[in-house]
Write an enzyme that holds these catalytic residues in place. Structure first.
Site, mmCIF file in Angstrom:
data_model
loop_
_atom_site.group_PDB
_atom_site.id
_atom_site.type_symbol
_atom_site.label_atom_id
_atom_site.label_comp_id
_atom_site.label_asym_id
_atom_site.label_seq_id
_atom_site.Cartn_x
_atom_site.Cartn_y
_atom_site.Cartn_z
ATOM 1 N N GLU A 173 0.812 -1.219 0.000
ATOM 2 C CA GLU A 173 0.000 0.000 0.000
ATOM 3 C C GLU A 173 0.849 1.275 0.000
ATOM 4 O O GLU A 173 0.527 2.226 -0.704
ATOM 5 C CB GLU A 173 -0.951 -0.004 1.199
ATOM 6 N N LYS B 151 -13.528 -0.393 -4.318
ATOM 7 C CA LYS B 151 -14.649 -0.200 -3.385
ATOM 8 C C LYS B 151 -15.779 0.530 -4.090
ATOM 9 O O LYS B 151 -16.949 0.204 -3.919
ATOM 10 C CB LYS B 151 -14.196 0.580 -2.143
ATOM 11 N N HIS C 19 9.294 -27.230 3.243
ATOM 12 C CA HIS C 19 8.644 -28.442 2.738
ATOM 13 C C HIS C 19 8.091 -28.247 1.335
ATOM 14 O O HIS C 19 7.343 -29.084 0.837
ATOM 15 C CB HIS C 19 7.535 -28.876 3.714
HETATM 16 O O1 PA5 Z 1 -5.389 -0.022 4.299
HETATM 17 C C1 PA5 Z 1 -6.501 0.120 3.830
HETATM 18 O O2 PA5 Z 1 -6.966 1.238 3.459
HETATM 19 C C2 PA5 Z 1 -7.389 -1.082 3.651
HETATM 20 O O3 PA5 Z 1 -6.681 -2.259 3.870
HETATM 21 C C3 PA5 Z 1 -8.592 -0.973 4.608
HETATM 22 O O4 PA5 Z 1 -8.162 -1.097 5.938
HETATM 23 C C4 PA5 Z 1 -9.607 -2.065 4.258
HETATM 24 O O5 PA5 Z 1 -10.082 -1.841 2.951
HETATM 25 C C5 PA5 Z 1 -10.790 -2.102 5.225
HETATM 26 O O6 PA5 Z 1 -11.311 -0.817 5.448
HETATM 27 P P1 PA5 Z 1 -11.616 -0.375 6.957
HETATM 28 O O7 PA5 Z 1 -10.288 -0.442 7.652
HETATM 29 O O8 PA5 Z 1 -12.127 1.010 6.844
HETATM 30 O O9 PA5 Z 1 -12.607 -1.343 7.485
#
Ligand code: PA5
Length: 326
Positions: free
Chosen positions: A209, A320, A225
């Protein structure tokens, strides 16, 4: 993102001092959440004394109702993640007890409507930058339920502060910069063990990310393994594209410990072994956090080197919105 990571020690301190809503005693926990929120369940499972299961999907597993005296912990920073809301709906329909941790959104509204204990974490961050708030909140909630005996939050805060240092110029930064220089332009494999698996998962997702860089987790003893067969056959070109970092912990099972040296030697025939990071601290949480902090710094250095914005998560947002999630 650097300024958000710099607040991690304060986040753990905030959680250490948290007055949580009353949580009923429970014998087991099922933590439901995705991505930057869901990893707080993995952290809880790694530090808990009782059984903690983590669910990262829609609905609930069929065996959820058979858990002994369970509490379902729903974690979503935005409060609007559809898999987490779906899990909560399933828990409600099965009559399971639910507690919620969120920065707002539909999860907070639902919890208020249902009268579930709800813990509001400070908002305005990317979920992954709220790691201390979220994992600290889950740990405190499960401490209230009697499933976590020692959260380790104070020590986690201190260890993170030491490694990050003033203005992120602490010893962690120097180690992270060296590792990142070796990993730049490569696909990273984070090689760990059961003791460091959660930190390895965090390294992977932070590289994904923040640095928009591919990374994968591999764990010993399992990799011995299967995966070791693959590394020996790679050609020179591919060898240059893969960098391996090992995450180590002083409490590794002795036979697991004995595997790291011969395994990295074998892997080194097919990939560049860039370095090794040992956890620091006494409590399970502090040791985990000490590795997380280095991984976070590595991901930020990689982002800078690659010239990408560590905050933006356009692909996640696009998916999303394509799927209609607010
Ligand atoms: O890092 C991120 O933005 C994502 O991994 C979010 O955490 C994930 O999409 C879930 O969203 P939320 O944390 O708002 O539930």
């Amino acid at each position: 993102m650097e300024s958000m990571i710099a607040t991690l020690p304060d986040q753990f301190r905030w959680a250490a001092q948290l007055q949580t809503p009353a949580v009923p005693a429970a014998a087991s926990a099922l933590v439901c959440g995705m991505g930057g929120s869901g990893i707080s369940g993995d952290v809880a499972a790694a530090i808990a004394d009782g059984p903690v299961f983590v669910h990262k999907d829609y609905g609930l597993p069929g065996w959820a109702s058979t858990l002994p005296d369970p509490v379902v912990v729903a974690v979503s920073y935005s409060g609007n993640t559809e898999e987490t809301l779906s899990a909560v709906e399933a828990a409600r329909s099965k009559g399971l007890r639910v507690v919620a941790i969120s920065g707002g959104g539909k999860l907070s509204e639902l919890a208020a409507d249902e009268g579930w204990p709800v813990l509001k974490v400070p908002g305005g961050l990317q979920p992954r930058a709220a790691f201390g708030y979220l994992s600290g909140s889950v740990a405190k909630m499960l401490e209230g339920a009697g499933i976590v005996k020692e959260t380790g939050l104070e020590e986690a805060s201190a260890v993170a502060a030491t490694l990050l240092g003033e203005d992120l110029n602490g010893p962690g930064r120097r180690l992270a910069d060296d590792l990142a220089d070796g990993l730049a332009g490569k696909i990273t494999v984070v090689l760990g063990s059961a003791r460091t698996a959660v930190a390895a998962a965090r390294w992977k997702t932070q590289m994904n990310e923040n640095a928009k860089s591919p990374a994968f987790v591999s764990l010993l003893p399992e990799a011995d393994h299967n995966e070791v067969e693959a590394w020996t056959t790679l050609g020179t070109a591919l060898r240059r594209t893969v960098g391996v970092v090992t995450l180590r912990d002083g409490s590794e099972q002795p036979r697991v410990r004995a595997r790291f040296q011969p395994t990295t030697q074998l892997i080194g025939e097919g990939a560049t072994v860039v370095g090794e990071v040992w956890s620091q601290g006494t409590t399970r949480l502090a040791r985990l956090v000490s590795l997380v902090v280095i991984g976070d710094l590595v991901s930020l250095r990689l982002a800078r080197t690659a010239g990408v914005d560590p905050v933006a998560v356009d692909a996640i947002q696009q998916l999303k919105s394509t799927l209609g999630e607010s």
